[in-house]
Design an enzyme around this catalytic site. Structure first.
Site, PDB file in Angstrom:
ATOM      1  N   ASP A  33      16.067  -1.663  23.477  1.00 17.62           N
ATOM      2  CA  ASP A  33      15.226  -2.162  22.107  1.00 17.62           C
ATOM      3  C   ASP A  33      15.813  -3.066  21.038  1.00 17.62           C
ATOM      4  OD1 ASP A  33      12.759  -1.951  20.084  1.00 17.62           O
ATOM      5  OD2 ASP A  33      12.392  -0.017  21.195  1.00 17.62           O
ATOM      6  N   HIS A  91      14.968  -5.775  22.522  1.00 20.03           N
ATOM      7  CA  HIS A  91      13.416  -6.800  22.034  1.00 20.03           C
ATOM      8  C   HIS A  91      13.076  -7.723  21.112  1.00 20.03           C
ATOM      9  CE1 HIS A  91      11.709  -2.821  23.833  1.00 20.03           C
ATOM     10  NE2 HIS A  91      11.151  -3.890  24.282  1.00 20.03           N
TER      11      HIS A  91
END
Length: 341
Positions: free
Chosen positions: A81, A115
């Site tokens: 992430d 991300h």
């Protein structure tokens, strides 16, 4: 199968601590966030390697929440992430706590898969300020510099200074400001479609977030899906942003909606698609100074929306575009002032 009554834990939580040193350690395979300093101060993070699988749900590398006086340096992140993420609580609980993340230096860090390389949000309800990011590299990161929030968060993100950033092979945006964050993966899956958010002006209240007073200098990006994306709220634009001295090679250039007092200076956008290099919608007081582009593009700038006004262009080379400026969806030539070469 029994339903579990607990959430996946973070690997290392430092709650209300002082004088912290994390140095020369590898952290990997965390159930959720890997490192989570919370309401702590006087933190040094140095020479760390943080590793999670690319598919790890909520597998953030470092989430710095409501902390102050922090140095993060010479560390590597390769996670599922966000890589290096600034937070300060979520919604009403975060606003009630009222503890911004502040006085932070991030330098000489590398982020591979994540991300976002350097991220603020979306849980930034206590605010974030006085943050300096220097000499960092993002390689294969979904988004490079990622600022994300949504209505209901509240909080003010301000006084952010970013300098000397190198990026390569960014599937999404090199630089992103998005006030419609919807907790979705930043890159669409094959065949996936997403409807755009409904746009309507709502009353400004304590749950209205703000992005303001942010300066980003000296960025080189070799390959991105989109160079720059700015999407503010009708009632609270992204404002007072300076983007200076950049060369970004991307499939698409700039998309800006609901921005105010934004300057691009000495920015070169080398785009592959045949659409406009710059798309500006319902934005005001936009300064384009020496913004250059690849030769022979069909359209340099598309201005749209009745609220677009005060767009100033200095040094536009009309010889390089067959149709330099177009006006759509209620925008008129009065919105733009141009000095050409």
């Amino acid at each position: 199968e029994d339903v579990k009554d607990f959430l996946r834990p973070n690997m290392l939580v430092l709650d209300r601590c002082k004088k912290i040193l994390l140095e020369g350690v590898t952290f990997q395979n965390s159930p959720a966030w890997c490192l989570h300093p919370l309401m702590s101060e006087d933190i040094t993070i140095r020479n760390l390697y943080v590793k999670n699988p690319w598919y790890a749900q909520n597998g953030d590398g470092l989430d710095l929440e409501s902390c102050k006086n922090v140095v993060i340096e010479n560390s590597v992140f390769d996670v599922g992430d966000d890589g290096i993420c600034i937070k300060s609580g979520r919604d009403e609980e975060g606003r009630k706590r009222g503890m911004p993340t502040e006085n932070v230096i991030v330098k000489n860090c590398t982020v591979y898969h994540a991300h976002g390389g350097f991220v603020i949000g979306s849980e930034m309800s206590g605010g974030a300020r006085n943050i300096y990011v220097n000499d960092c590299t993002f390689i294969g990161t979904d988004i490079g510099l990622r600022f994300k929030t949504t209505r209901g968060r509240g909080g003010i993100v301000e006084n952010i200074y970013i300098n000397n950033i190198t990026m390569k092979d960014i599937p999404g945006e090199a630089i992103l400001f998005d006030m419609y964050y919807a907790a979705q993966d930043p890159i669409l899956l094959a065949g996936e479609q997403r409807a755009p958010p409904r746009v309507e002006a709502l009353p400004v209240g304590e749950g209205t977030p703000q992005f303001r007073d942010i300066q980003i200098n000296n960025v080189v990006c070799n390959g991105a899906g989109k160079a720059i994306f700015v999407r503010g709220l009708p009632e609270m634009n992204v404002k007072n942003i300076v983007l200076k001295d950049m060369v970004i090679q991307a499939q698409e250039g700039l998309d800006m909606t609901e921005g105010s007092n934004i300057t691009l200076q000495n920015v070169k956008l080398i785009t592959e698609n045949k659409g406009p290099v710059l798309n500006i919608h319902n934005s005001q007081n936009i300064n384009l100074r020496g913004v250059s582009y690849a030769p022979s593009v069909p359209v340099y700038l598309n201005v749209s929306g009745e609220k677009s006004a005060g767009i100033k262009i200095e040094g536009l080379d009309k010889k390089s575009a067959t149709g330099p400026i177009q006006y759509t969806f209620g925008a008129t030539e009065k919105a733009v002032q141009s000095t050409s070469n």
